[in-house]
Design a protein around this motif. Sequence first.
Motif, PDB file in Angstrom:
ATOM      1  N   VAL A 172       7.938  11.906 -12.550  1.00  0.00           N
ATOM      2  CA  VAL A 172       8.146  11.062 -13.734  1.00  0.00           C
ATOM      3  C   VAL A 172       7.682  11.807 -14.990  1.00  0.00           C
ATOM      4  O   VAL A 172       8.393  11.837 -16.017  1.00  0.00           O
ATOM      5  CB  VAL A 172       7.395   9.727 -13.590  1.00  0.00           C
ATOM      6  CG1 VAL A 172       7.505   8.905 -14.878  1.00  0.00           C
ATOM      7  CG2 VAL A 172       7.950   8.925 -12.419  1.00  0.00           C
ATOM      8  N   MET A 173       6.503  12.416 -14.920  1.00  0.00           N
ATOM      9  CA  MET A 173       5.985  13.155 -16.074  1.00  0.00           C
ATOM     10  C   MET A 173       6.864  14.364 -16.403  1.00  0.00           C
ATOM     11  O   MET A 173       7.068  14.696 -17.578  1.00  0.00           O
ATOM     12  CB  MET A 173       4.549  13.609 -15.779  1.00  0.00           C
ATOM     13  CG  MET A 173       3.574  12.463 -15.522  1.00  0.00           C
ATOM     14  SD  MET A 173       3.520  11.264 -16.873  1.00  0.00           S
ATOM     15  CE  MET A 173       2.888  12.283 -18.194  1.00  0.00           C
TER      16      MET A 173
ATOM     17  N   LEU B  19       7.296  -0.772  -5.415  1.00  0.00           N
ATOM     18  CA  LEU B  19       7.372   0.615  -5.860  1.00  0.00           C
ATOM     19  C   LEU B  19       7.783   0.704  -7.323  1.00  0.00           C
ATOM     20  O   LEU B  19       7.177   1.462  -8.104  1.00  0.00           O
ATOM     21  CB  LEU B  19       8.375   1.372  -4.979  1.00  0.00           C
ATOM     22  CG  LEU B  19       8.683   2.824  -5.382  1.00  0.00           C
ATOM     23  CD1 LEU B  19       7.423   3.671  -5.339  1.00  0.00           C
ATOM     24  CD2 LEU B  19       9.761   3.411  -4.474  1.00  0.00           C
ATOM     25  N   PHE B  20       8.796  -0.070  -7.715  1.00  0.00           N
ATOM     26  CA  PHE B  20       9.243  -0.046  -9.103  1.00  0.00           C
ATOM     27  C   PHE B  20       8.140  -0.515 -10.051  1.00  0.00           C
ATOM     28  O   PHE B  20       7.891   0.096 -11.102  1.00  0.00           O
ATOM     29  CB  PHE B  20      10.485  -0.928  -9.258  1.00  0.00           C
ATOM     30  CG  PHE B  20      11.060  -0.921 -10.640  1.00  0.00           C
ATOM     31  CD1 PHE B  20      11.731   0.191 -11.122  1.00  0.00           C
ATOM     32  CD2 PHE B  20      10.923  -2.026 -11.467  1.00  0.00           C
ATOM     33  CE1 PHE B  20      12.273   0.204 -12.407  1.00  0.00           C
ATOM     34  CE2 PHE B  20      11.448  -2.021 -12.755  1.00  0.00           C
ATOM     35  CZ  PHE B  20      12.121  -0.908 -13.213  1.00  0.00           C
ATOM     36  N   LEU B  21       7.447  -1.581  -9.688  1.00  0.00           N
ATOM     37  CA  LEU B  21       6.376  -2.109 -10.541  1.00  0.00           C
ATOM     38  C   LEU B  21       5.200  -1.138 -10.625  1.00  0.00           C
ATOM     39  O   LEU B  21       4.613  -0.954 -11.698  1.00  0.00           O
ATOM     40  CB  LEU B  21       5.910  -3.474 -10.004  1.00  0.00           C
ATOM     41  CG  LEU B  21       6.971  -4.585 -10.028  1.00  0.00           C
ATOM     42  CD1 LEU B  21       6.431  -5.853  -9.394  1.00  0.00           C
ATOM     43  CD2 LEU B  21       7.431  -4.858 -11.460  1.00  0.00           C
TER      44      LEU B  21
ATOM     45  N   ILE C 110       0.837  -1.209   0.000  1.00  0.00           N
ATOM     46  CA  ILE C 110       0.000   0.000   0.000  1.00  0.00           C
ATOM     47  C   ILE C 110       0.872   1.259   0.000  1.00  0.00           C
ATOM     48  O   ILE C 110       0.627   2.201  -0.765  1.00  0.00           O
ATOM     49  CB  ILE C 110      -0.948  -0.004   1.213  1.00  0.00           C
ATOM     50  CG1 ILE C 110      -1.945  -1.166   1.093  1.00  0.00           C
ATOM     51  CG2 ILE C 110      -1.689   1.325   1.335  1.00  0.00           C
ATOM     52  CD1 ILE C 110      -2.778  -1.394   2.323  1.00  0.00           C
ATOM     53  N   LEU C 111       1.910   1.252   0.833  1.00  0.00           N
ATOM     54  CA  LEU C 111       2.827   2.396   0.873  1.00  0.00           C
ATOM     55  C   LEU C 111       3.548   2.575  -0.461  1.00  0.00           C
ATOM     56  O   LEU C 111       3.785   3.708  -0.896  1.00  0.00           O
ATOM     57  CB  LEU C 111       3.843   2.217   2.005  1.00  0.00           C
ATOM     58  CG  LEU C 111       3.299   2.342   3.429  1.00  0.00           C
ATOM     59  CD1 LEU C 111       4.416   2.068   4.434  1.00  0.00           C
ATOM     60  CD2 LEU C 111       2.696   3.716   3.671  1.00  0.00           C
TER      61      LEU C 111
ATOM     62  N   THR D 260       3.405   5.921  -2.670  1.00  0.00           N
ATOM     63  CA  THR D 260       4.650   6.584  -3.077  1.00  0.00           C
ATOM     64  C   THR D 260       4.736   6.737  -4.584  1.00  0.00           C
ATOM     65  O   THR D 260       5.136   7.797  -5.094  1.00  0.00           O
ATOM     66  CB  THR D 260       5.867   5.783  -2.571  1.00  0.00           C
ATOM     67  OG1 THR D 260       5.738   5.533  -1.165  1.00  0.00           O
ATOM     68  CG2 THR D 260       7.155   6.547  -2.827  1.00  0.00           C
ATOM     69  N   ALA D 261       4.363   5.696  -5.326  1.00  0.00           N
ATOM     70  CA  ALA D 261       4.381   5.773  -6.793  1.00  0.00           C
ATOM     71  C   ALA D 261       3.422   6.848  -7.289  1.00  0.00           C
ATOM     72  O   ALA D 261       3.737   7.598  -8.233  1.00  0.00           O
ATOM     73  CB  ALA D 261       4.013   4.411  -7.382  1.00  0.00           C
TER      74      ALA D 261
END
Length: 352
Positions: free
Chosen positions: A47-48, A173-175, A34-35, A39-40
């Motif tokens: 990122v944008m 987080l990466f995914l 969930i965290l 964070t993502a």
Amino acid sequence: MNRTIARKTIFRTLVIIGLIIAGYFIIPVSVPIILAGITAFLLEPIVMFFKRKWKMSRKIAVAVIYLVSAVFISVMCYFTITQLMSQIISISKQTPYYISKLSDMWLQMQGHISQFTEDFPTEVRTSLQNTTSDFVKKVEESFLSFFNYNKVTSFLAEIPSLFISLLVYMIALFLFMLDLPKLKRIVYKYLKPTTANKMKIITTRLKDAFFGFMKAQVLVSFIIGAVALIGLFIIQPKYAITMAIIIWIIDVIPFLGSIIILAPWGTYHLLMGHTSLAIKLFILATILLIIRRTVEPKVMGAHIGLSPLPTLIAMFVGLQLFGIVGLLIGPFIIILYFALKETGIIKLNFKI
């Protein structure tokens, strides 16, 4: 017709109850995931920005930001787990020595109290001495309980499980960062156009508030760092620059603040018998705390879109209800309320 409506109502009620029960059991064991999702979501504007500014593909932008985030988290974990825990273990081993110093100080203080109260009635003098003795005893018990060696080592035994949770968090987080646009499309596919627009407004408000909060934290920390540097040059010039930098770094982190450095430092000198230096450090800690509590609501309100008064009230109520995390939760609840009101989800048009 009424039966159909009743069936739909019962079905929706059962679905909501089922989701609540499932959430009750699933959410506690899914905290890292969930965290990672939250964070993502918060890192998505960065990122944008990278994609627009440097014409990167999403994968490269995500990889760069993820690498920077991983380095930052690794450094923070190193300092908090290895350095902090080693210091706590060292203090816990030396607790008897500190207690003996505290006892010596108490004996000296008792002599001063006896001289000060020698003209008081016997009952008042006895009551005052008993009260102060009970207070010192409770302080000793609290100190021993907090720095108990067994308690600290048992906490260290939990570090492997914390490391696994951190590893899951980093992978998730990466995914999430890679697949966030796809996940948004899946969610919006099940929403009406009006509901989707309202959801976009709410998420935009929350993202703006989060980055405004971080900007406010950095700005306030610079003010705290400057005041700490000046104060330490007056109090302890030898360590002024080093300790001011440490205080500034710690103060950037929400909820910790400079007092986490100055209070133990002052307590150490107090136990060592350097009373004058300890008092100066405690005074500096108080000044920095006052600056943070007076400047922070105004600066944060300007950056997250709230006036200082609602920000102060939200932070105070949040602190009382949720503890130290409430300093962040309180203003965000107010922002969420205004966002829901702006989108028409909450309507409070009434007169008394």
